[in-house]
Design a protein around this motif. Structure first.
Motif, PDB file in Angstrom:
ATOM      1  N   VAL A 214      -7.228  -4.472   0.694  1.00  0.00           N
ATOM      2  CA  VAL A 214      -6.279  -5.507   0.261  1.00  0.00           C
ATOM      3  C   VAL A 214      -6.471  -6.751   1.111  1.00  0.00           C
ATOM      4  O   VAL A 214      -6.548  -7.876   0.613  1.00  0.00           O
ATOM      5  CB  VAL A 214      -4.824  -4.997   0.368  1.00  0.00           C
ATOM      6  CG1 VAL A 214      -3.843  -6.134   0.084  1.00  0.00           C
ATOM      7  CG2 VAL A 214      -4.598  -3.843  -0.583  1.00  0.00           C
TER       8      VAL A 214
ATOM      9  N   ILE B 146      -7.294   1.468   2.336  1.00  0.00           N
ATOM     10  CA  ILE B 146      -6.784   0.643   1.224  1.00  0.00           C
ATOM     11  C   ILE B 146      -6.236  -0.669   1.775  1.00  0.00           C
ATOM     12  O   ILE B 146      -6.487  -1.745   1.219  1.00  0.00           O
ATOM     13  CB  ILE B 146      -5.669   1.377   0.450  1.00  0.00           C
ATOM     14  CG1 ILE B 146      -6.161   2.752  -0.003  1.00  0.00           C
ATOM     15  CG2 ILE B 146      -5.241   0.576  -0.776  1.00  0.00           C
ATOM     16  CD1 ILE B 146      -5.041   3.649  -0.481  1.00  0.00           C
ATOM     17  N   ALA B 147      -5.482  -0.566   2.869  1.00  0.00           N
ATOM     18  CA  ALA B 147      -4.919  -1.782   3.469  1.00  0.00           C
ATOM     19  C   ALA B 147      -6.038  -2.753   3.807  1.00  0.00           C
ATOM     20  O   ALA B 147      -5.911  -3.967   3.607  1.00  0.00           O
ATOM     21  CB  ALA B 147      -4.117  -1.424   4.723  1.00  0.00           C
TER      22      ALA B 147
ATOM     23  N   VAL C 181       0.843  -1.209   0.000  1.00  0.00           N
ATOM     24  CA  VAL C 181       0.000   0.000   0.000  1.00  0.00           C
ATOM     25  C   VAL C 181       0.866   1.243   0.000  1.00  0.00           C
ATOM     26  O   VAL C 181       0.584   2.222  -0.699  1.00  0.00           O
ATOM     27  CB  VAL C 181      -0.955  -0.015   1.222  1.00  0.00           C
ATOM     28  CG1 VAL C 181      -1.782   1.266   1.250  1.00  0.00           C
ATOM     29  CG2 VAL C 181      -1.857  -1.233   1.166  1.00  0.00           C
TER      30      VAL C 181
ATOM     31  N   SER D  88      -4.556   3.066  -6.242  1.00  0.00           N
ATOM     32  CA  SER D  88      -4.384   3.785  -4.985  1.00  0.00           C
ATOM     33  C   SER D  88      -4.669   5.265  -5.183  1.00  0.00           C
ATOM     34  O   SER D  88      -4.139   5.886  -6.118  1.00  0.00           O
ATOM     35  CB  SER D  88      -2.962   3.605  -4.480  1.00  0.00           C
ATOM     36  OG  SER D  88      -2.734   4.440  -3.375  1.00  0.00           O
TER      37      SER D  88
ATOM     38  N   ILE E 265      -2.353  -1.844  -6.886  1.00  0.00           N
ATOM     39  CA  ILE E 265      -2.073  -3.055  -6.120  1.00  0.00           C
ATOM     40  C   ILE E 265      -2.845  -4.215  -6.742  1.00  0.00           C
ATOM     41  O   ILE E 265      -4.058  -4.135  -6.904  1.00  0.00           O
ATOM     42  CB  ILE E 265      -2.496  -2.895  -4.648  1.00  0.00           C
ATOM     43  CG1 ILE E 265      -1.769  -1.696  -4.026  1.00  0.00           C
ATOM     44  CG2 ILE E 265      -2.184  -4.172  -3.856  1.00  0.00           C
ATOM     45  CD1 ILE E 265      -2.433  -1.170  -2.800  1.00  0.00           C
TER      46      ILE E 265
END
Lengths: 304, 281, 260
Positions: C249, C245-246, C204, C226, C210
């Motif tokens: 994922v 975002i993490a 990230v 991102s 990603i």
């Protein structure tokens, strides 16, 4: 197993080269014999042929090619000639006969084995001493290592003669040579092996408050086995060379070394080659047997 | 008897000194690592000398070191001629030819996986055989002079060097070979820049083994016939005349030559493979 | 495919024959990478992330589908030296100095001596290793060795940099530092970077895109663009955007896991 075919091909290639090499090696001798027997040879007369290239002679005398593989005393005997001689002098002769290679092989083998056992035993003892004593380590180990770089086999003729002069003959002098030739590789390999456990393993034993003896029997000795076997294989090959060389200087009449020497005196090339192969087979068998024992032992110990 | 007593005393003294040094505080230093074996060697020589004199061991069994040294100093021209004949011509000549031939063969074999798989077991097998037994054959082919000795040496050093070189050239990791691919490097580029340098420790291992074999081959081959010069000839001739001091003098030469030869190759190795973990200190 | 597309993969399949039968390492992979992007591939082991990178580098040959690199086949791209590749281990030659190692590809590619020296000086500066050119790899720390291997991949100035878990063997602190430096380098050079990792924060923090992958068969389960700006201080990892975002994922990885 996937290397069987490549190995066979390489062996076949070597045999092919060997047969091919017989042609130029033997052609001059073959032509001389043929001429003496009354055949027409081009060019005539040994003098005319002396300075010609072997290749040109082969081209000019194509008929003589089969004879290069069938001479009685060739410069280079063909593989099948050596094989036949080996067969004749091992299987076909009584093993008590002076012409039996089994007899000669046994003479050499017994000296080899006796010397090997003595040399290995002493080597292991010295290695144990070196690992447990600093002063022995520092005093002796450098000399043991240096001994690996010098041709100590040069001592062989002297040992035979010196022992002879004090009345020791037969198997013992050869065994002495075999012993000291296997001694040094075993010392060096065994010291390496006994030192192979790493600091963590030694520390673990310290946490158990194990004694020196326990550390030796439970850790150092088992850990040294792969190293010991590697040097045993080197040692036994050296022992055999030692026994063979030990048969050279006194004009011994039995043993593979004696066969080599007698063959070279009388130009019996087939005899030399068969003695050489007998020695090679002996070496291969000795190393092979040690390899088998190695796999069995290491497997038993769970190290493979 | 007094001398025997002195010998025992010298032995005890030498051992005592070495024990003190080995257990002393500076035992790990370089000087000590050298001094202790030297003291040990000197003690042995001294004890040998004293015992031979004290027990009046006849010359034909064991000459005293002083006698050997005397003979050595008195026979320098002979020893030198023997050294040139056996070591410089026979052993060194054969060594250079044999190693070069093995190296060239290794490069040829290297290009074919099939050949390599076939040759490695065969080569390993041959390397363990008593090849010195080829001496009578090669003496018959190449004559009594040093050429036949060099030929024996060629055969003796060939297989150990070949096997080590072939094994060394295969020492690169899959990652290193992939990396060469990403640079789109050719065969010879990755050979010279990656595989040859990576093989050097193995090659030198073979070259070091071969130094001792070369000397053994050159000396033993002379037992099967030689001109009236050479270390092997001198040893067997002097043994016949029971001139054991001369035999020992030749053995001293052989020992010096062997250590020197090995040391020289080891020095070159150190310079070439300075980067290898075993050479870094 | 637009002018600025660097990598274009369509319906890519790759099956390895193994002793236990064929293994599908990549199945129906579709992806395009634009010039200047920083693309991370993340997923559990066996998901094909490294395999895909190796396909781009022509170190593996796909068994189905098409892929182009710079508009040509990966093999042609390899031969025209279109990318630099950084492996998990630094893989520096111990017999060459750091400068010598960086020169290795330059020698193979036939750069002139003066050009080689100039480039070595440049890239050493780029990875913050000035003054270490004369040292041998074994005299340097693991982090410095990996930096040198990046310098080696940068030396011949390829537009694409492919990195296979380059910081995987390093400790967290060194890794943070190298991540920061890598971003700065990417910003300065404008290269397209493909980066394999199994660390979510690393992916990230570094990437503009990603790619989340999952195993058995190896496939892409999610592609996340991102929204983070190009300039990223380390502190960005504490912002809500980053954490979101993490989170996505992680969800993607979990979904991929739930499949088997």
């Amino acid at each position: 197993m996937r290397s069987v075919l490549p190995v066979l091909s390489v062996v076949a290639m070597i045999l092919g080269l060997w047969y091919a090499a017989c042609l130029p090696m033997n052609i001059k001798g073959v032509l001389t014999e043929a001429e003496r027997a009354g055949a027409t040879v081009t060019p005539e007369g040994g003098k005319a042929r002396r300075d010609m290239s072997e290749f040109a002679l082969l081209v000019a005398n194509g008929f003589a090619i089969p004879a290069t593989w069938a001479q009685e005393r060739p410069r280079l005997p063909a593989p099948h000639q050596v094989a036949i001689e080996l067969w004749d002098t091992t299987v076909m002769k009584k093993i008590t006969s002076k012409r039996s290679l089994v007899y000669h092989g046994w003479v050499t083998l017994s000296a080899t084995l006796l010397g090997f056992v003595i040399g290995t035993g002493l080597g292991i003892l010295l290695a144990i001493g070196i690992v447990h004593s600093r002063v022995m380590d520092m005093s002796v180990m450098p000399w043991a290592i240096v001994s690996q770089t010098i041709p100590i086999i040069a001592l062989a003729p002297m040992i035979i003669v010196v022992l002879y002069s004090i009345g020791v003959q037969g198997i013992v002098p050869k065994a002495v040579i075999s012993a000291y030739l296997s001694f040094f590789p075993v010392v060096v390999g065994m010291v390496k092996g006994l030192r192979s456990p790493d600091a963590m393993q030694l520390d673990l034993l310290r946490t158990y408050n194990a004694s020196n003896g326990q550390g030796f029997w439970k850790l150092r000795l088992p850990a040294s086995m792969p190293y010991l076997f590697a040097s045993l294989k080197i040692g036994v090959a050296a022992s055999l060379v030692g026994a063979i060389v030990g048969e050279l200087p006194t004009g011994a009449v039995s043993g593979l070394g004696a066969r080599l020497l007698a063959g070279s005196y009388y130009g019996q090339t087939v005899q030399i080659w068969s003695a050489l192969f007998a020695a090679a087979i002996l070496a291969a068998v000795l190393v092979g047997v040690l390899g088998l024992i190695e796999t069995r032992v290491l497997k038993r110990m769970g190290m493979t | 008897m007094i001398l025997v007593g002195v010998a025992l005393l010298v032995w005890g003294l030498g051992w005592w000194v070495n024990t003190r040094l080995a257990e002393g505080p500076r035992a790990q230093s370089r000087a000590m690592q050298l001094l202790v074996p030297v003291i040990f060697g000197a003690t042995i020589l001294l004890v040998w000398e004293l015992l031979v004199r004290g027990l009046q061991v006849p010359l034909v069994i064991l000459p005293a070191p002083s006698l050997i040294a005397q003979r050595f100093a008195g026979s320098l021209p002979i020893l030198w001629a023997d050294f040139v004949q056996t070591i410089l011509k026979g052993a060194l000549g054969g060594y250079v030819i044999g190693c070069a031939a093995a190296f060239a063969t290794a490069i040829l074999v290297d290009r074919s996986d099939f050949l390599r798989r076939g040759l490695l077991p065969v080569g390993n097998f041959l390397a363990a055989l008593p090849i010195v037994g080829t001496a009578p054959i090669l003496v018959m082919w190449f004559g009594f002079d040093w050429h036949s000795k060099a030929a024996v040496v060629v055969v003796m050093v060939f297989f150990p060097v070949l096997v080590n070189t072939v094994a060394g050239l295969n020492e690169t990791s899959a990652m290193q070979r992939d990396q060469m691919r990403t640079y789109a490097a050719g065969y010879w580029q990755s050979f010279f820049k990656l595989r040859l340098p990576a093989a050097m420790p193995f090659i030198f291992n073979g070259l070091k083994i071969a130094t001792t074999l070369a000397l053994v081959g050159a000396i033993v081959a002379e037992f099967f016939g030689s001109p009236t010069v050479g270390m092997g000839f001198r040893i067997s001739a002097s043994v016949g005349q029971l001139a054991l001091d001369m035999v020992w003098a030749e053995i001293v030469v052989a020992a010096l030559a062997g250590s020197l030869f090995y040391g020289l190759v080891a020095m070159i190795e150190k310079a070439v493979t300075f980067w290898h973990p075993s050479q870094r200190s | 495919m637009s002018e600025t597309t660097v990598v274009e993969a369509k319906n890519l399949d790759l099956t390895f024959p193994t002793n236990d039968g064929p293994v599908q390492a990549l199945k129906d992979v579709n992806l395009s990478i634009e010039k200047g992007e920083f693309v991370s591939f993340i997923g559990p082991s066996g998901c094909g992330k490294t395999t895909f990178l190796r396909v781009m580098a022509a170190l593996e040959t796909p068994t189905g589908g098409t892929i182009t690199v710079n508009g040509v086949s990966p093999e042609e791209a390899r031969k025209s030296r279109a990318y630099g590749y950084v492996f998990q281990a630094a893989g520096l030659y111990p017999w060459r100095t750091i400068a010598g190692n960086i020169k290795l590809p330059l020698e193979i590619m036939g750069f002139s001596r003066s050009e080689r020296d100039r480039r070595v000086k440049d890239v050493l500066q780029l990875v913050d290793l000035e003054g270490f050119g004369g040292k041998y790899p074994w005299q340097l720390s693991g982090g410095m060795q990996q930096r040198a291997s990046i310098a080696r991949a940068l030396g011949f100035d390829a537009d694409i940099l492919l990195m296979d878990e380059p910081f995987g063997a390093l400790d967290e602190i060194v890794r943070d530092h190298l991540n920061e430096q890598l971003l700065a380098l990417w910003d300065r050079t404008g290269k397209t970077i493909g980066f394999v990792t199994h660390s979510i924060p690393e992916a990230v923090y570094l990437s503009t895109k990603i790619v989340v992958m999952s195993p058995r068969p190896g496939r892409i389960t999610d592609v996340i663009d991102s929204p983070l700006p190009r300039k990223r201080p380390l502190e960005i990892r504490d912002t809500p955007e980053f954490i979101e975002i993490a989170h996505r994922v992680r969800e993607g990885l979990r979904a991929g896991h739930g499949d088997d």
